[in-house]
Design an enzyme around this catalytic site. Structure first.
Site: not given
Lengths: 182, 182
Positions: B68, B141, B7
């Site tokens: 992502e 996260d 991420d």
């Protein structure tokens, strides 16, 4: 001082190396681009940009790297690729401990043409004049990268030395990730 | 299959590694973050992210990497750093020849919670449930990176094999830059 300018991009990443110093004549060492095919996957494109930049760093051994600062105000799709290519250039320099400076497009235009709103043709023409070339480096991305290197040298002197000192003092030992093991 | 989810971010880059396959139970290998100080220079920050990701790749040897997909619709300042961190993750994987897949935040949320609009708490709770953990990985996260890895495995199967085959076929020999020597 040998400066490596990078005009980041995925389709054409402009590269330009200039020798010179404040008040000394400038000399073009090399100008060119790394091209990556628009239909290739992002990982292959970024890897190709990295390999191109690494090859120039190995061969031309610049003292510092100047990268165009990317803003998100342009075309959204393009800007993401530009930001990603700039990250690759920045990391390539950082891995070698080379100082990295970002300059905005306006700073570059103002440095080489006297106007922050100069167009590509004006930039190319001034780059050719400053470096005593018969014609501007081609394509325009290569000329932009050379302009960035010129801008860096001319804005340089005390500013560059300060930036290098700050960068050296700041470079943190990276905090390595602490994991939660499953 | 061992999947490394990333991420991307500069302040906190979420990392999560999950073992599993379609129809097989999933197992959390490790979850964590690379943090970089907000007041450090961009080159030091991107280098720290790269070193953190490289350390995980060396140690945990994933089969593929899921990152992502970054959109420019969010906060403009944040999104540039996110795009740059994602480039670092993508290049780290590409250098090792690992297949890289991008998943959108909606795809990840839908995969783990059934809703493309789930909030962080729901994602964390479902990640904990799916992996039989006592509590969600912290910080959020890290949980997001683990969710990305789960999403990749569950969307996987034929799709992943196809993507890997396409990636292998596509990986171009980079066109090295041709220079104009000055």
């Amino acid at each position: 001082m040998r400066v490596f300018g990078v005009d980041p991009g995925l389709t054409r990443c402009g590269l330009g190396v200039v020798d010179g110093g404040v008040g000394a004549p400038l000399r073009l060492v090399e100008a060119g681009v790394v091209r990556t095919p628009a239909d290739a996957a992002i990982d292959a494109r970024l890897l190709a940009v990295e390999q191109g930049i690494e090859e120039w760093l190995d061969r031309l051994k610049p003292d510092c790297v100047a990268v165009e600062r990317v803003f998100a105000q342009h075309n959204v799709r393009t800007v993401m690729g530009t930001a990603q290519a700039s990250a690759v250039a920045i990391v390539c320099a950082a891995r070698r401990g080379l100082p990295v400076t970002l300059h905005t497009p306006s700073e570059v235009k103002a440095a080489v043409t006297g106007s922050g709103r100069a167009d590509k043709a004006q930039i190319g023409a001034m780059v050719a004049r400053i470096l005593r070339l018969d014609s501007p480096p081609k394509p325009a991305d290569a000329a932009d990268a050379v302009a960035l290197a010129i801008c860096h040298i001319w804005r340089g002197g005390a500013t560059n030395r300060l930036a290098a000192a700050v960068a050296a003092a700041r470079t943190p030992s990276p905090r390595l990730p602490r994991g939660t093991r499953g």
